[in-house]
Design an enzyme around this catalytic site. Sequence first.
Site, PDB file in Angstrom:
ATOM      1  N   ASP A 275      64.122  43.181  -4.640  1.00 29.98           N
ATOM      2  CA  ASP A 275      65.314  43.298  -5.295  1.00 29.98           C
ATOM      3  C   ASP A 275      66.269  41.880  -6.248  1.00 29.98           C
ATOM      4  O   ASP A 275      66.128  41.304  -4.612  1.00 29.98           O
ATOM      5  CB  ASP A 275      66.578  44.000  -4.727  1.00 29.98           C
ATOM      6  CG  ASP A 275      68.526  44.075  -4.669  1.00 29.98           C
ATOM      7  OD1 ASP A 275      68.701  43.225  -5.973  1.00 29.98           O
ATOM      8  OD2 ASP A 275      69.519  43.865  -4.328  1.00 29.98           O
ATOM      9  N   LYS A 282      69.550  37.008  -8.389  1.00 33.75           N
ATOM     10  CA  LYS A 282      69.958  36.221  -6.665  1.00 33.75           C
ATOM     11  C   LYS A 282      69.090  35.302  -6.475  1.00 33.75           C
ATOM     12  O   LYS A 282      68.970  34.726  -7.503  1.00 33.75           O
ATOM     13  CB  LYS A 282      68.879  36.860  -5.566  1.00 33.75           C
ATOM     14  CG  LYS A 282      69.838  38.229  -5.205  1.00 33.75           C
ATOM     15  CD  LYS A 282      68.627  38.893  -4.132  1.00 33.75           C
ATOM     16  CE  LYS A 282      69.358  40.428  -3.481  1.00 33.75           C
ATOM     17  NZ  LYS A 282      71.035  40.108  -2.895  1.00 33.75           N
ATOM     18  N   ASP A 352      73.774  43.435  -9.004  1.00 30.32           N
ATOM     19  CA  ASP A 352      73.569  43.431  -7.729  1.00 30.32           C
ATOM     20  C   ASP A 352      73.757  44.023  -6.220  1.00 30.32           C
ATOM     21  O   ASP A 352      72.957  44.435  -5.345  1.00 30.32           O
ATOM     22  CB  ASP A 352      73.187  41.690  -7.025  1.00 30.32           C
ATOM     23  CG  ASP A 352      72.408  41.457  -5.652  1.00 30.32           C
ATOM     24  OD1 ASP A 352      71.389  42.117  -5.555  1.00 30.32           O
ATOM     25  OD2 ASP A 352      72.511  40.212  -5.150  1.00 30.32           O
ATOM     26  N   ARG A 356      74.388  51.512  -3.884  1.00 35.96           N
ATOM     27  CA  ARG A 356      75.312  51.843  -3.574  1.00 35.96           C
ATOM     28  C   ARG A 356      74.948  52.988  -4.667  1.00 35.96           C
ATOM     29  O   ARG A 356      75.399  54.245  -4.809  1.00 35.96           O
ATOM     30  CB  ARG A 356      76.729  51.328  -3.524  1.00 35.96           C
ATOM     31  CG  ARG A 356      76.944  50.216  -4.908  1.00 35.96           C
ATOM     32  CD  ARG A 356      78.436  49.501  -4.344  1.00 35.96           C
ATOM     33  NE  ARG A 356      77.186  48.763  -3.513  1.00 35.96           N
ATOM     34  CZ  ARG A 356      78.024  47.635  -2.949  1.00 35.96           C
ATOM     35  NH1 ARG A 356      79.452  47.243  -3.174  1.00 35.96           N
ATOM     36  NH2 ARG A 356      77.827  46.870  -1.897  1.00 35.96           N
TER      37      ARG A 356
HETATM   38  N1  BES Z   1      69.839  43.665  -0.764  1.00 36.74           N
HETATM   39  C1  BES Z   1      71.210  43.261  -0.722  1.00 36.74           C
HETATM   40  C2  BES Z   1      71.805  43.668   0.524  1.00 36.74           C
HETATM   41  C3  BES Z   1      71.410  42.440   1.164  1.00 36.74           C
HETATM   42  C4  BES Z   1      71.606  40.838   1.817  1.00 36.74           C
HETATM   43  C5  BES Z   1      70.576  42.788   2.404  1.00 36.74           C
HETATM   44  C6  BES Z   1      71.052  40.098   2.537  1.00 36.74           C
HETATM   45  C7  BES Z   1      69.477  42.108   3.028  1.00 36.74           C
HETATM   46  C8  BES Z   1      69.565  40.342   3.138  1.00 36.74           C
HETATM   47  C9  BES Z   1      72.300  44.133  -1.638  1.00 36.74           C
HETATM   48  O1  BES Z   1      71.488  44.627  -3.011  1.00 36.74           O
HETATM   49  C10 BES Z   1      73.227  43.285  -2.366  1.00 36.74           C
HETATM   50  O2  BES Z   1      73.135  42.454  -3.063  1.00 36.74           O
HETATM   51  N2  BES Z   1      74.287  43.216  -2.000  1.00 36.74           N
HETATM   52  C11 BES Z   1      75.178  42.198  -2.670  1.00 36.74           C
HETATM   53  C12 BES Z   1      76.549  43.103  -2.973  1.00 36.74           C
HETATM   54  C13 BES Z   1      77.504  42.399  -3.482  1.00 36.74           C
HETATM   55  C14 BES Z   1      76.834  42.258  -5.102  1.00 36.74           C
HETATM   56  C15 BES Z   1      78.816  43.214  -3.544  1.00 36.74           C
HETATM   57  C16 BES Z   1      75.185  40.952  -1.662  1.00 36.74           C
HETATM   58  O3  BES Z   1      75.643  41.656  -0.793  1.00 36.74           O
HETATM   59  O4  BES Z   1      75.531  40.360  -1.602  1.00 36.74           O
HETATM   60 ZN    ZN Z   2      69.744  45.566  -2.604  1.00 39.18          ZN
HETATM   61 MN    MN Z   3      71.303  43.715  -4.453  1.00 36.14          MN
END
Ligand code: BES
Ligand code: ZN
Ligand code: MN
Length: 512
Positions: A275, A282, A352, A356
Amino acid sequence: MKLSMDMVTSISVCTAEDMNWEGGGNCLVVPLYRKEFPLNSALLQEEEELVLQALVDREVLTGAAGTCYYLPAPSRPYSGVLVLGLGDRKKATAESLRRAVGKAASLLKANRVERIGVDLVHFPELPVPAFVESLNLAQYRFDTYKKEEEKPAPAVREVVLVVADSVDKAALLEAAERAAFFSVAANGARHLANTASNDMTPAVLAAAAQKIAEEGGEQCTCAVLDQQRMEELGMNALLGVARGSGKPPQLICLEYTHPEATRTITLVGKGVTFDTGGISLKPGAKMHEMKFDMCGAAVVLATMMAVTRLKPVLNVIGVVPAVENMPDGNAQTPGEIVRACNGKTIEVLNTDAEGRLILADALAYAVDTWKPDCIVDLATLTGAVVIALGHVAAGVVGSDSALVQSLVAAGESTGERLWELPLWEDYEEMMEGTFADLSNIGPEREAGTITGAAFLKAFTGDTPWAHIDIAGVSYGIRNKPYLKPEYATGFGVRLLLEWLTGRTAQSGQASE
Ligand code: BES
Ligand code: ZN
Ligand code: MN
């Protein structure tokens, strides 16, 4: 790619008279609750007993939780004695034993112990399954990419449980072996997750699933939906995420059926093999950790592997949407609107928030295809869950309180804690889109784990559903000595197996 079956300890049960110390690398393990002196083991020879008592007198040995002491004994039938500090008897739990064993495992390794005799004669209350599983988890090593000579020294390969004559040895052995198998399955998930993302692509995950089905016998089949099939089915939420990657997406469906089953349970695992965030890129620091974004998938596959061996009277379907989230010239851009396979439209305001999106199509497809009695998804979905619960518990959110409670109970017994967060309608309203039915993000910094779950709920129809956010517990754990922080934890495998094979999942009710 095969689930690693390494580090399997062989287990046997005997009485103190029958204990045989032949061969080298033997160690006697003597449990000790805090301040419950003297040491209580008939297998302890007089000389070691004297030395250890001297250490007790000097308060070196206290029995405090997580304190272990290894005493070499070169001239004895055993080559050493390990005193396992269990802490206060009143506070002792299965999890405190797992943690103590985690500490002991390092000491056993340092002393090149290959076989242990655990004197349980005066400790019949100790939860042996917790002992065995924590030893297997602690001894797991990920060395795929290391040179042969750098691969670790021998670990404990054999555990002899020394018990009183009155103990039901067959029952104890069965419980211990079941726990060993659960932990081997968990290590299998850890292996998939630890593998570098160049070697753990959506196609490799699909191949691992195929292999599980092949080895799972007649009761198990695997179907993998490719990009074209997903296009036909209108899975545009999932496909949108995959667009920026050269690696084609896969929707993996592993089915285990039992002829007498009356219930069907679907497990869904987020399989983002890497990701980057996509166009909503990111930050670079720690981005490499995003190889762990397929931990939900790894957990579901390893659980399915174990299910095919344990053969519970249930139908269990494992569904894994597998994609890579990358930002190339063809990648999805913020503001795009996609239609998922259940017809709902989604405004992708942040690429990101991809987990979902892929889960939306996977959940809707699972609900429609198998009409399960309940559906449980596991996903490293939000960083927000780490803010809420740290690395100590996973968040659980669901539409059915009995289902959630039964999962919480299973997690309590395996030391994989779940903490329920609420899912009031207010949160669902926060996920409504401006131009589409839904937005893939909620208001910034507000209840991120719950809004993520609220989004998923829109794809589960009337099926009782629970979502477990494992972002905080899938790696980077520091509070459990039986897990290394740099490795994936396999969090969820033992929990799901306990839940599936215990009474709880069969009835769908929380245990009373
Ligand atoms: N894979 C990430 C979540 C994640 C963050 C897993 C840290 C492990 C450690 C997920 O896809 C993500 O990026 N989520 C975002 C959502 C937001 C953009 C609403 C997040 O948590 O920042
Ligand atoms: Zn993710
Ligand atoms: Mn993500």
